[in-house]
Design a protein around this motif. Structure first.
Motif, PDB file in Angstrom:
ATOM      1  N   MET A  64     -12.708  37.338  16.873  1.00  0.00           N
ATOM      2  CA  MET A  64     -13.146  38.575  17.520  1.00  0.00           C
ATOM      3  C   MET A  64     -13.039  39.761  16.562  1.00  0.00           C
ATOM      4  O   MET A  64     -13.936  40.609  16.513  1.00  0.00           O
ATOM      5  N   ARG A  65     -11.959  39.832  15.798  1.00  0.00           N
ATOM      6  CA  ARG A  65     -11.825  40.930  14.825  1.00  0.00           C
ATOM      7  C   ARG A  65     -12.906  40.848  13.761  1.00  0.00           C
ATOM      8  O   ARG A  65     -13.492  41.850  13.376  1.00  0.00           O
ATOM      9  N   ARG A  66     -13.180  39.639  13.288  1.00  0.00           N
ATOM     10  CA  ARG A  66     -14.185  39.460  12.242  1.00  0.00           C
ATOM     11  C   ARG A  66     -15.586  39.777  12.751  1.00  0.00           C
ATOM     12  O   ARG A  66     -16.372  40.416  12.068  1.00  0.00           O
ATOM     13  N   GLU A  67     -15.899  39.363  13.962  1.00  0.00           N
ATOM     14  CA  GLU A  67     -17.247  39.559  14.502  1.00  0.00           C
ATOM     15  C   GLU A  67     -17.487  40.961  15.033  1.00  0.00           C
ATOM     16  O   GLU A  67     -18.570  41.504  14.885  1.00  0.00           O
ATOM     17  N   PHE A  68     -16.482  41.547  15.681  1.00  0.00           N
ATOM     18  CA  PHE A  68     -16.700  42.808  16.382  1.00  0.00           C
ATOM     19  C   PHE A  68     -15.869  43.961  15.853  1.00  0.00           C
ATOM     20  O   PHE A  68     -15.984  45.079  16.344  1.00  0.00           O
ATOM     21  N   GLY A  69     -15.033  43.735  14.866  1.00  0.00           N
ATOM     22  CA  GLY A  69     -14.237  44.809  14.289  1.00  0.00           C
ATOM     23  C   GLY A  69     -13.103  45.226  15.198  1.00  0.00           C
ATOM     24  O   GLY A  69     -12.808  44.600  16.206  1.00  0.00           O
ATOM     25  N   GLN A  70     -12.464  46.326  14.828  1.00  0.00           N
ATOM     26  CA  GLN A  70     -11.349  46.851  15.603  1.00  0.00           C
ATOM     27  C   GLN A  70     -11.853  47.547  16.854  1.00  0.00           C
ATOM     28  O   GLN A  70     -12.966  48.053  16.892  1.00  0.00           O
ATOM     29  N   ARG A  71     -10.998  47.617  17.864  1.00  0.00           N
ATOM     30  CA  ARG A  71     -11.336  48.348  19.082  1.00  0.00           C
ATOM     31  C   ARG A  71     -11.445  49.826  18.786  1.00  0.00           C
ATOM     32  O   ARG A  71     -10.770  50.354  17.910  1.00  0.00           O
ATOM     33  N   SER A  72     -12.272  50.470  19.554  1.00  0.00           N
ATOM     34  CA  SER A  72     -12.421  51.908  19.423  1.00  0.00           C
ATOM     35  C   SER A  72     -11.109  52.589  19.769  1.00  0.00           C
ATOM     36  O   SER A  72     -10.418  52.203  20.705  1.00  0.00           O
ATOM     37  N   LYS A  73     -10.746  53.635  19.023  1.00  0.00           N
ATOM     38  CA  LYS A  73      -9.529  54.378  19.315  1.00  0.00           C
ATOM     39  C   LYS A  73      -9.690  55.210  20.573  1.00  0.00           C
ATOM     40  O   LYS A  73      -8.732  55.685  21.131  1.00  0.00           O
ATOM     41  N   LEU A  74     -10.935  55.398  21.045  1.00  0.00           N
ATOM     42  CA  LEU A  74     -11.192  56.157  22.252  1.00  0.00           C
ATOM     43  C   LEU A  74     -10.984  55.327  23.515  1.00  0.00           C
ATOM     44  O   LEU A  74     -10.991  55.855  24.612  1.00  0.00           O
ATOM     45  N   ALA A  75     -10.811  54.047  23.363  1.00  0.00           N
ATOM     46  CA  ALA A  75     -10.731  53.166  24.529  1.00  0.00           C
ATOM     47  C   ALA A  75      -9.402  53.324  25.258  1.00  0.00           C
ATOM     48  O   ALA A  75      -8.352  53.415  24.645  1.00  0.00           O
ATOM     49  N   PHE A  76      -9.464  53.378  26.592  1.00  0.00           N
ATOM     50  CA  PHE A  76      -8.281  53.435  27.442  1.00  0.00           C
ATOM     51  C   PHE A  76      -8.270  52.167  28.279  1.00  0.00           C
ATOM     52  O   PHE A  76      -9.105  51.996  29.149  1.00  0.00           O
TER      53      PHE A  76
END
Length: 100
Positions: A64-76
């Motif tokens: 998941m990290r490789r395919e979609f990158g890190q989660r948005s910092k804006l996400a709650f």
């Protein structure tokens, strides 16, 4: 004189030798496991070696990290703030509609 072509397909077994499922007479494959006349109704029919499936060492989180990158910092809680705002507005609108 015309040549007659014989059907080279082996006779359909009554019971699948791979999974034990009853096979409909004249069927070309087992409904239970997919074994068929091309595999010879044998145990190799359930061999998935050619499908390139991930092995036991497969790491879903790394994928998941490789395919979609890190989660948005804006996400709650995994949701973008715009979705939270939309949910709050809808709840307020429903509350107003119920009070009328």
């Amino acid at each position: 004189m015309k040549k007659r072509y014989h059907n080279s397909r082996p006779r359909t077994p009554e019971v699948c030798p791979v999974c034990g499922e009853d096979v409909t007479p004249g069927a070309i494959a087992c409904r239970g496991c997919g074994a068929d006349h091309r595999t010879g109704w044998n145990l190799a029919a359930s061999d998935y070696a050619g499908l390139d499936l991930p092995g036991d060492e497969f790491d879903y989180d790394e994928f998941m990290r490789r395919e979609f990158g890190q989660r948005s910092k804006l996400a709650f809680g995994g949701l973008h703030p715009l979705w939270w705002l939309t949910a709050v507005i809808l709840l307020i609108a429903m509350g107003i509609a119920l009070l009328r």
